[in-house]
Design an enzyme around this catalytic site. Structure first.
Site, mmCIF file in Angstrom:
data_model
loop_
_atom_site.group_PDB
_atom_site.id
_atom_site.type_symbol
_atom_site.label_atom_id
_atom_site.label_comp_id
_atom_site.label_asym_id
_atom_site.label_seq_id
_atom_site.Cartn_x
_atom_site.Cartn_y
_atom_site.Cartn_z
ATOM 1 N N ASN B 185 112.408 12.661 43.002
ATOM 2 C CA ASN B 185 113.212 13.193 41.895
ATOM 3 C C ASN B 185 114.704 12.891 42.076
ATOM 4 O O ASN B 185 115.536 13.413 41.340
ATOM 5 C CB ASN B 185 112.927 14.688 41.664
ATOM 6 C CG ASN B 185 113.363 15.555 42.833
ATOM 7 O OD1 ASN B 185 114.225 15.174 43.631
ATOM 8 N ND2 ASN B 185 112.778 16.732 42.935
ATOM 9 N N GLU B 370 105.931 13.926 70.073
ATOM 10 C CA GLU B 370 105.575 15.308 70.354
ATOM 11 C C GLU B 370 105.465 16.150 69.087
ATOM 12 O O GLU B 370 104.683 17.104 69.034
ATOM 13 C CB GLU B 370 106.591 15.935 71.313
ATOM 14 C CG GLU B 370 106.591 15.327 72.716
ATOM 15 C CD GLU B 370 107.384 14.017 72.822
ATOM 16 O OE1 GLU B 370 108.056 13.637 71.836
ATOM 17 O OE2 GLU B 370 107.334 13.387 73.894
ATOM 18 N N PHE B 395 109.618 18.051 77.314
ATOM 19 C CA PHE B 395 109.543 17.357 76.029
ATOM 20 C C PHE B 395 108.912 18.203 74.934
ATOM 21 O O PHE B 395 108.884 17.789 73.767
ATOM 22 C CB PHE B 395 108.851 16.004 76.211
ATOM 23 C CG PHE B 395 109.545 15.158 77.253
ATOM 24 C CD1 PHE B 395 110.935 15.119 77.305
ATOM 25 C CD2 PHE B 395 108.838 14.462 78.209
ATOM 26 C CE1 PHE B 395 111.597 14.377 78.279
ATOM 27 C CE2 PHE B 395 109.487 13.714 79.184
ATOM 28 C CZ PHE B 395 110.880 13.665 79.224
ATOM 29 N N ARG B 477 104.472 20.033 89.049
ATOM 30 C CA ARG B 477 104.184 18.680 89.505
ATOM 31 C C ARG B 477 103.625 18.683 90.928
ATOM 32 O O ARG B 477 102.637 18.028 91.219
ATOM 33 C CB ARG B 477 105.460 17.848 89.472
ATOM 34 C CG ARG B 477 105.308 16.452 90.060
ATOM 35 C CD ARG B 477 106.631 15.688 89.999
ATOM 36 N NE ARG B 477 106.514 14.403 90.652
ATOM 37 C CZ ARG B 477 106.678 14.196 91.965
ATOM 38 N NH1 ARG B 477 106.965 15.211 92.747
ATOM 39 N NH2 ARG B 477 106.542 12.988 92.479
#
Lengths: 640, 640
Positions: B185, B370, B395, B477
């Site tokens: 539009n 992501e 992330f 980790r």
């Protein structure tokens, strides 16, 4: 190493040798660190060798020189390659090179501005190209300077939407000072990328977004050289060079092999031998040809901010804080010509429009692309500009990774989020920021401000200009009463005690829209002969721990009230300050804490009028008064 | 209203009339609410009239019917149009229609699943197309069902990068059950869009991403009808219909005029008259032709989760919690066939790869996108699947707006973030999640879990399957010692008291990687004859307020320690629980709070080994012991 402009046979040989040197050094430093991304570095080594030796214009002895090109490793994990370039350029010594990824080293796992040659931190993929677009925009539209921006991207990161926000902004703005080099090595971390070596897939996408596109063999130094020359000469469009490369190029054990991402090579000595052994060529990188037309630091020699006068509002009026923000910003733009303003296509709502009307040359419409908006701010501040970026506070969540990385970049950017909280009324929860205080408080070194009236908002808008790091101003959609005098100064880290008496039984800590509610609650309580202290905690981070502690000790009971979820906002900031004043510089408190109760938004809102919303959330005057009375009745405090 | 498949002259007239009815009703409800977006509704009225009357297959009496098509208003601000469609379909009454944007109404400012016909909340632009892609992916690859997904987008929102993440995923996955209708539009909120009526600009972009593209006049009902028919028949590609429309179409005072966004029309009665007056046609929307091959709710009739057995780890081993997550996920996938797993191209790191190896048909590689990963999870749960989405915790910040909106959508999704905190070591701050606890705590109705050992991580991974809302598992980790027995159960909202004695002088509250550090600190302190209580607060939200309160009362001093910025994480969660136990269901405490000190990461980290990082951040065993001793010495506590 030759730096003659024409590519001769010997030069091509030298360039190939330099590429091998960068590979060997990438392998060496990753082996010493026992970590890092050598294979992702090796794929791009020839691309960077040609750039460094023949096209980059950069004075490594003077990284702040305004005419320097900008080189951004959007694929920040290829830091071994970047640091190998610094070694080849003589910017770092062999000794420092050996400290890669060690404690205290400037050569971090991913590049950060701890190194003076690095504009911005990378390592969160899809951001370098966006920040590079911001720097190129500054060069093209603000500075009209001849420097070029070179961005090295990986192929994997082209899946990030932020890349396409950047591609759209750069393409539409015709940023022909921007060259993006895509290292299409086919392999991501886990395995093959979506498009592998389908270079045409990337070419079609960038082409559709208005870019000049070149495809090259990323290991053919002559083809690379020609592509860079073409990119530098091409006008009216940014250029993307899509380079077909092989990950781990030059070492058979890892070349184009899966499972070799992000780790040292299996046999360092063998790899170095296979690459032809160590080399130690030094590259004389060409300095910039000329200084830009304008200084890179437009604030240099500018009168101090103290000369800026905020707009003033008469007490008793009702004015929205967003309106004061916009008017203050327009005034600041006149006093400080380095001010630039970005907005996400809602400038009429945030009132950034007032700046656009007054200073159209320094207003950048970012359309509905909040990630690119923040990246542009980061890029422009890297060039010395003073950026403010505004949108609905709720939509800053879209750019949280960029804001987080701005802190890693040691960037100074100013954010303004309007339409915060349930107080916006009928638009419903998608438009209500209810987590922005938590989000912005949890940014390293950030400042979080939430004014309750127009004079305070105006003053703080100007004060943000001198705040280092990420600062945030939360503004409100609706009008609030002006309670402070025009021109009144508000310290960062300060507060205002709005009601106080010797017999106060409870302290109400409010900010923004809950300040007028807290004052009204105090009136209601006074009618019941409950005396309360009211604090306007406009500086949510740093919060005024001294004043809060004093009030808590005086009254023994604290009630916080905020238009935000209960987690991570004003209430938690107050609790943290009361629990641990030692953190604020004073001695650790010897006495126990007071009783503290938090009022906040606990149920998912729907649509309703602003007044109804405050009542439904239990943060209106009546709810505050009831909670305060409850606290006084239920807790002995210091004056039972 | 005809629903015959062939378009006859009368039908075209009826469709145009229906379009006018939707316009009139959009004007009416916005006027009654004194807010809303009628002009953005009017541009798309013909597009939606043709869809509703002739192409949508939907049983409005049974919104949970598995064969129903899905219709998503990615331009959620066009809610007046959507609600006008519900009125025309007989799904809502005229009486309810009149409650638009009023307190308590299901017809909120932007659609939410408070209405049973709405799959997901929209209103944050660029999200509906992404969620629609997730639903289409479920239809195509999980269910092989014949339903179609229709998404109405605005042109402004195509600036969002998330749109191009979706375009990439849908194009590459050849989702021919997905049709996106772009209502071009020309006018955004502030003014003209970047490309205005350059339909080819959008066509080139979608075409480059592999879509089938059609351009139409968005007010020509016959052309629209043909385009929908073509989209439904086209195979091997998703279709985008790029429709040229006029904002405010049909009312001269606002048609294609700037400044008419997001507000009622200036003269309601005049506008309705100009549109030909009120109409009240009822549309018999065609129900789905057949049920899909598989049930929409794949968990229907499935054995309860109690039958699932987590993998077990022997105490004394060292195992990373991410490894236990991956192995538990693979086991869960066998026990619960509705489990699906998404990952952002780091499955080898998050260990989601173990699920991929075991259940490749239910593993979706989202590449480094992501936002689309979260949107896919939201879309799949709307179809009854049980999604887990994993990436580096850092992330997840990229998708915060999608996570926030998932809560508004009342979606149940499970997030796993690996590589949290400084404990990752050498990769540096770009890869370290240090704000994820704050970010996820500040999501409405969320659950935040942070296991310290493999058996706890495995159990909690399975427990998340039965958690409503957004839940989050933070994994590490590095390896941590296994301290719990295999199969031990961990309640959501619980904790473990790991050290406790009658003479405890201080309580240390830890979670994740700081638990082993806290235990080592307790040993150090014991050598100095300081007795400490150690609590493993694995459930960060909801936190175990009862146990914390009891420990605080017993010991008078509390030390929290977390691998996170000081704001909004474990320390603030503990403070909030101690300050206000009344919130947790018990009575408001009568006594004062204990002394609380928070240890957290306060300086920007660089690269270093994991052990060095913990020490530098002051959250290792020695630092904890020193802070605890300091607290005991500096504060009288309950046992001075």
């Amino acid at each position: 190493m030759s730096t003659t402009p024409l590519l001769e046979r010997d030069t091509a040989h030298d360039l190939r040798e330099l590429g091998q040197q960068l590979r060997v050094d990438s392998v060496r430093c990753s082996a010493a660190a026992k970590s890092g991304h050598p294979t992702s570095s090796m794929s791009a080594a020839d691309l960077m060798a040609v750039l460094l030796a023949r096209h980059l214009r950069y004075d490594f002895d003077d990284p702040a020189a305004p005419g320097n090109d900008h080189l951004i490793f959007s694929k920040g994990h290829a830091s071994p390659l970047y640091y190998s370039m610094l070694l080849a350029a003589g910017a770092v010594t062999e000794e420092e090179f050996g400290t890669y990824r060690q404690e205290g080293s400037r050569l971090e796992g991913h590049p950060t501005p701890v190194l003076p040659w690095v504009d911005v931190a990378t390592g969160s993929l899809g951001q370098g190209i966006a920040v590079g677009t911001g720097i190129a925009l500054a060069g093209k539209e603000l500075e009209r300077a001849p420097y070029r921006v070179w961005v090295l991207c990986g192929d994997s990161e082209l899946a990030e939407g932020s890349v396409w926000e950047a591609a759209e902004h750069a393409g539409h703005s015709r940023l022909d000072n921007l060259t993006v080099i895509v290292d299409v090595n086919r392999l991501g971390q886990r395995g093959p990328t979506r498009h592998q070596w389908n270079l045409d897939a990337y070419a079609r996408r960038f082409g559709a977004f208005g870019w000049h596109v070149t495809e090259v063999d990323g290991h053919d130094v002559e083809a690379i050289d020609s592509a860079y020359a073409e990119a530098s000469e091409h006008t009216g469009q940014p250029t993307v060079i899509i380079a077909r490369t092989r990950k781990g190029r030059g070492v058979a054990a890892v070349e184009d092999k899966e499972g070799a991402h992000g780790k040292p090579l299996p046999d360092t000595e063998e790899a170095i031998a296979e690459l032809g052994g160590r080399r130690s060529a030094r590259v004389s990188v060409s300095p910039p040809a000329s200084a830009p037309a304008r200084p890179a630091r437009p604030d240099a020699g500018h009168p101090p901010a103290g000369l800026w006068r905020p707009p003033g509002y008469r007490t008793g009026q009702s004015v929205a804080t967003r309106t004061a923000f916009g008017e203050a910003l327009a005034a600041l733009g006149a006093a400080r010509p380095e001010t630039v303003v970005l907005d996400g296509e809602v400038g009429d709502s945030t009132r950034a429009q007032y700046f656009a009307d007054a200073h159209p040359d320094r207003y950048f419409e970012c359309y509905i692309a909040e990630q690119q908006m923040i990246a542009t701010a980061v890029g422009m501040q890297a060039r010395g500009w003073l950026p403010y970026a505004a949108t609905f506070a709720a939509f800053l969540t879209r750019a949280y990774d960029f804001i987080r990385m701005a802190a890693v970049s040691r960037a100074s950017i100013r954010l303004a989020g309007s339409h915060a909280g349930v107080a916006i009324g009928r638009d419903g929860p998608s438009q209500m920021a209810l987590e922005d205080l938590a989000m912005l408080r949890a940014v390293h070194g950030s400042t979080v401000l939430y004014p309750c009236d127009a004079n305070q908002a105006a003053w703080l808008t100007g004060a943000m200009a001198d705040i280092a790091g990420v600062s945030y101003l939360r503004t409100s959609r609706g009008e609030t009463p002006v309670i402070y005098e025009p021109g009144e100064r508000f310290e960062i880290g300060g507060s205002r005690v709005l009601r106080s008496g010797p017999a106060d039984q409870v302290t109400i800590v409010a900010a923004g829209v809950t300040v007028p509610e807290a004052l009204a609650a105090a009136d209601l309580l006074a009618a019941d002969e409950v005396s309360v202290r009211v604090i306007d905690a406009y500086s949510v981070k740093p919060v005024d721990a001294v004043t809060l502690r004093e009030a808590a000790e005086d009254t023994g009971r604290v009630l916080t009230v905020e238009d935000h979820w209960p987690e991570g906002g004003l209430g938690d900031a107050v609790l943290a300050a009361l629990a641990d004043p030692g953190r604020q510089g004073g001695p650790l408190a010897a006495g126990p804490l007071p009783a503290v109760r938090k009022l906040a938004v606990t149920a998912m809102p729907g649509s309703a009028s602003p007044d109804e919303q405050l009542k439904l959330a239990g943060i209106d005057a009546e709810s505050i008064a009831a909670a305060a009375a409850d606290l006084v009745a239920g807790h002995p405090g210091v004056r039972p």
